[in-house]
Design a protein around this motif. Structure first.
Motif, PDB file in Angstrom:
ATOM      1  N   THR A  21       0.851  -1.193   0.000  1.00 62.24           N
ATOM      2  CA  THR A  21       0.000   0.000   0.000  1.00 62.24           C
ATOM      3  C   THR A  21       0.888   1.244   0.000  1.00 62.24           C
ATOM      4  O   THR A  21       0.737   2.126  -0.830  1.00 62.24           O
ATOM      5  CB  THR A  21      -0.926   0.013   1.230  1.00 62.24           C
ATOM      6  OG1 THR A  21      -0.148  -0.149   2.420  1.00 62.24           O
ATOM      7  CG2 THR A  21      -1.953  -1.105   1.129  1.00 62.24           C
ATOM      8  N   GLY A  22       1.840   1.297   0.915  1.00 60.91           N
ATOM      9  CA  GLY A  22       2.836   2.368   0.915  1.00 60.91           C
ATOM     10  C   GLY A  22       2.281   3.723   1.292  1.00 60.91           C
ATOM     11  O   GLY A  22       1.098   3.998   1.137  1.00 60.91           O
ATOM     12  N   GLY A  23       3.169   4.607   1.777  1.00 60.54           N
ATOM     13  CA  GLY A  23       2.792   5.974   2.089  1.00 60.54           C
ATOM     14  C   GLY A  23       3.106   6.891   0.929  1.00 60.54           C
ATOM     15  O   GLY A  23       3.817   6.518  -0.009  1.00 60.54           O
ATOM     16  N   GLU A  24       2.590   8.116   0.969  1.00 62.64           N
ATOM     17  CA  GLU A  24       2.783   9.057  -0.140  1.00 62.64           C
ATOM     18  C   GLU A  24       4.248   9.417  -0.315  1.00 62.64           C
ATOM     19  O   GLU A  24       4.736   9.551  -1.439  1.00 62.64           O
ATOM     20  CB  GLU A  24       1.941  10.315   0.102  1.00 62.64           C
ATOM     21  CG  GLU A  24       0.439  10.092  -0.009  1.00 62.64           C
ATOM     22  CD  GLU A  24       0.049   9.487  -1.350  1.00 62.64           C
ATOM     23  OE1 GLU A  24       0.580   9.952  -2.394  1.00 62.64           O
ATOM     24  OE2 GLU A  24      -0.748   8.541  -1.357  1.00 62.64           O
ATOM     25  N   ILE A  79       3.447   1.116  -9.842  1.00 62.10           N
ATOM     26  CA  ILE A  79       4.549   2.050 -10.103  1.00 62.10           C
ATOM     27  C   ILE A  79       4.149   3.034 -11.201  1.00 62.10           C
ATOM     28  O   ILE A  79       4.446   4.232 -11.120  1.00 62.10           O
ATOM     29  CB  ILE A  79       5.828   1.286 -10.492  1.00 62.10           C
ATOM     30  CG1 ILE A  79       6.317   0.442  -9.313  1.00 62.10           C
ATOM     31  CG2 ILE A  79       6.916   2.242 -10.937  1.00 62.10           C
ATOM     32  CD1 ILE A  79       7.466  -0.485  -9.650  1.00 62.10           C
ATOM     33  N   LYS A  80       3.463   2.543 -12.217  1.00 66.36           N
ATOM     34  CA  LYS A  80       2.991   3.420 -13.287  1.00 66.36           C
ATOM     35  C   LYS A  80       2.051   4.487 -12.738  1.00 66.36           C
ATOM     36  O   LYS A  80       2.142   5.666 -13.098  1.00 66.36           O
ATOM     37  CB  LYS A  80       2.280   2.593 -14.363  1.00 66.36           C
ATOM     38  CG  LYS A  80       1.785   3.406 -15.544  1.00 66.36           C
ATOM     39  CD  LYS A  80       1.140   2.521 -16.585  1.00 66.36           C
ATOM     40  CE  LYS A  80       0.626   3.347 -17.768  1.00 66.36           C
ATOM     41  NZ  LYS A  80      -0.021   2.474 -18.786  1.00 66.36           N
ATOM     42  N   ALA A  81       1.155   4.074 -11.845  1.00 66.12           N
ATOM     43  CA  ALA A  81       0.230   5.029 -11.220  1.00 66.12           C
ATOM     44  C   ALA A  81       0.995   6.062 -10.391  1.00 66.12           C
ATOM     45  O   ALA A  81       0.650   7.247 -10.363  1.00 66.12           O
ATOM     46  CB  ALA A  81      -0.784   4.288 -10.345  1.00 66.12           C
ATOM     47  N   MET A  82       2.060   5.616  -9.706  1.00 68.54           N
ATOM     48  CA  MET A  82       2.901   6.543  -8.943  1.00 68.54           C
ATOM     49  C   MET A  82       3.521   7.598  -9.861  1.00 68.54           C
ATOM     50  O   MET A  82       3.571   8.787  -9.518  1.00 68.54           O
ATOM     51  CB  MET A  82       4.032   5.780  -8.239  1.00 68.54           C
ATOM     52  CG  MET A  82       3.611   4.838  -7.136  1.00 68.54           C
ATOM     53  SD  MET A  82       5.093   4.008  -6.488  1.00 68.54           S
ATOM     54  CE  MET A  82       4.346   2.770  -5.439  1.00 68.54           C
ATOM     55  N   MET A  83       3.991   7.153 -11.017  1.00 63.22           N
ATOM     56  CA  MET A  83       4.620   8.070 -11.961  1.00 63.22           C
ATOM     57  C   MET A  83       3.618   9.116 -12.445  1.00 63.22           C
ATOM     58  O   MET A  83       3.926  10.308 -12.528  1.00 63.22           O
ATOM     59  CB  MET A  83       5.172   7.285 -13.159  1.00 63.22           C
ATOM     60  CG  MET A  83       6.452   6.545 -12.873  1.00 63.22           C
ATOM     61  SD  MET A  83       7.858   7.653 -12.647  1.00 63.22           S
ATOM     62  CE  MET A  83       7.951   8.411 -14.261  1.00 63.22           C
ATOM     63  N   VAL A  84       2.421   8.663 -12.768  1.00 63.68           N
ATOM     64  CA  VAL A  84       1.376   9.583 -13.248  1.00 63.68           C
ATOM     65  C   VAL A  84       1.041  10.610 -12.167  1.00 63.68           C
ATOM     66  O   VAL A  84       0.939  11.813 -12.434  1.00 63.68           O
ATOM     67  CB  VAL A  84       0.111   8.798 -13.660  1.00 63.68           C
ATOM     68  CG1 VAL A  84      -1.032   9.753 -13.979  1.00 63.68           C
ATOM     69  CG2 VAL A  84       0.414   7.908 -14.861  1.00 63.68           C
ATOM     70  N   ASN A  85       0.890  10.143 -10.929  1.00 64.01           N
ATOM     71  CA  ASN A  85       0.564  11.046  -9.827  1.00 64.01           C
ATOM     72  C   ASN A  85       1.680  12.052  -9.569  1.00 64.01           C
ATOM     73  O   ASN A  85       1.420  13.239  -9.337  1.00 64.01           O
ATOM     74  CB  ASN A  85       0.278  10.247  -8.552  1.00 64.01           C
ATOM     75  CG  ASN A  85      -1.010   9.455  -8.628  1.00 64.01           C
ATOM     76  OD1 ASN A  85      -1.916   9.807  -9.389  1.00 64.01           O
ATOM     77  ND2 ASN A  85      -1.113   8.386  -7.857  1.00 64.01           N
ATOM     78  N   LEU A  86       2.934  11.577  -9.624  1.00 66.95           N
ATOM     79  CA  LEU A  86       4.057  12.476  -9.403  1.00 66.95           C
ATOM     80  C   LEU A  86       4.134  13.527 -10.503  1.00 66.95           C
ATOM     81  O   LEU A  86       4.359  14.720 -10.225  1.00 66.95           O
ATOM     82  CB  LEU A  86       5.362  11.688  -9.351  1.00 66.95           C
ATOM     83  CG  LEU A  86       6.630  12.532  -9.150  1.00 66.95           C
ATOM     84  CD1 LEU A  86       6.597  13.240  -7.795  1.00 66.95           C
ATOM     85  CD2 LEU A  86       7.886  11.678  -9.281  1.00 66.95           C
TER      86      LEU A  86
END
Length: 311
Positions: A21-24, A79-86
């Motif tokens: 799940t991980g933190g922001e 990871i892809k979703a993380m990239m989009v959000n960043l």
């Protein structure tokens, strides 16, 4: 581990076998790592993260089931979703910053690396908050070779800012080729991307090197097949260097120069000796002079290992 609540929580999370799940903050770190290595695939980063975590626990001699570690690793889709959000966060922050700036300037340059064309665009402006000049990389999307192509690419990149920057106040570019100097300014003006007081500056280091290349070639001569002068000697050394893949060259170099005092474990790639590029020739000459004896031994070894026809 007694008295270390955070560490115990970490171990319990990994041993639980639950999905990541991980933190922001952690997500931003992973997304930032991938952003700095754009050629790495999402799947590749997923594997590296899992292996790194397992390696860390192994180094600390902490016994944890590797299958449970795998479950705690973010998937390629995550990871892809993380990239989009960043990316979205960065763009929104950039828009917010630039809306309060009166003058924004552009530095740009075309490039070609590993078979991929790119057009680097860097924005600079005075930051009242930091009380200094700030700069950001807008993007390095590709572009065609002409000034018109580059102007259109710049306009397209500015659209990412959603109106935060409508016009630029100046530019710095190379001194020649498409997408430089007044030619680029004219094409950008046609697209209404420039302010009335738009400034144009060229690369002075490049201009100085062009100025110095003429007397350098007058004194030492020009390179070319059949020439026997200092410049051609450095070119020949570079050509020999390029005849081999770098790891192959390094191996042959070390085998040839075992008795030399040079640090053979730190063999560097030789700089291409281009007279029109800032200090390229100087760096190449210094490299060649420092390793003169080693180059001589290497040349003898190459000649002895090749047939007369190949040599």
């Amino acid at each position: 581990i007694e008295g270390n609540h955070s560490f115990n929580k970490l171990i319990a999370t990994v041993q639980s076998g639950k999905k990541y799940t991980g933190g922001e903050a952690g997500k931003r770190i992973l997304a930032g790592a991938l952003a700095m290595e754009p050629q790495m695939s999402m799947r590749g980063l997923e594997l590296i993260i899992g292996a790194s975590i397992a390696s860390l626990f192994a180094y600390a001699d902490i016994k944890i089931d590797s299958d449970k570690i795998a479950l705690n690793v973010p998937s390629a889709n995550t990871i892809k979703a993380m990239m989009v959000n960043l990316a979205a966060e960065v763009i929104l922050k950039l828009q917010e910053t630039l809306r309060g700036v009166s003058k924004v300037y552009l530095s740009c340059d075309k490039g070609h690396r590993k078979g991929i064309d790119n057009f680097i665009k860097i924005l600079s402006f005075w930051s009242k908050e930091k009380n200094e000049v700030s700069y950001i990389l807008l993007d390095l999307d590709g572009s065609g070779p002409s000034s018109k192509d580059c102007a259109e690419a710049i306009g397209h990149s500015l659209q990412k800012l959603e109106g935060a920057v409508l016009q630029l106040s100046g530019q710095t570019t190379d001194s020649g080729g498409g997408g430089t100097l007044e030619s680029l300014r004219k094409e950008m003006e046609n697209l209404n991307l420039t302010t009335p007081e738009y400034l144009v500056a060229n690369c002075t280091l490049h201009a100085q090197q062009i100025f110095m290349s003429e007397p350098t070639e007058k004194v030492f001569g020009t390179g070319g097949l059949g020439k026997r002068n200092v410049v051609q000697m450095i070119h020949s050394a570079y050509s020999l260097h390029k005849c081999y893949e770098f790891q192959e060259f390094k191996k042959l170099w070390n085998e040839t120069n075992k008795e030399q005092d040079e640090d053979n474990d730190d063999i560097k790639k030789m700089q291409e000796p281009v007279t029109t590029r800032w200090w390229y020739m100087g760096v190449a000459a210094a490299f060649f002079l420092k390793l003169w004896d080693a180059f001589l031994s290497f040349c003898v070894a190459v000649i002895n290992n090749e047939s007369t026809e190949k040599a």
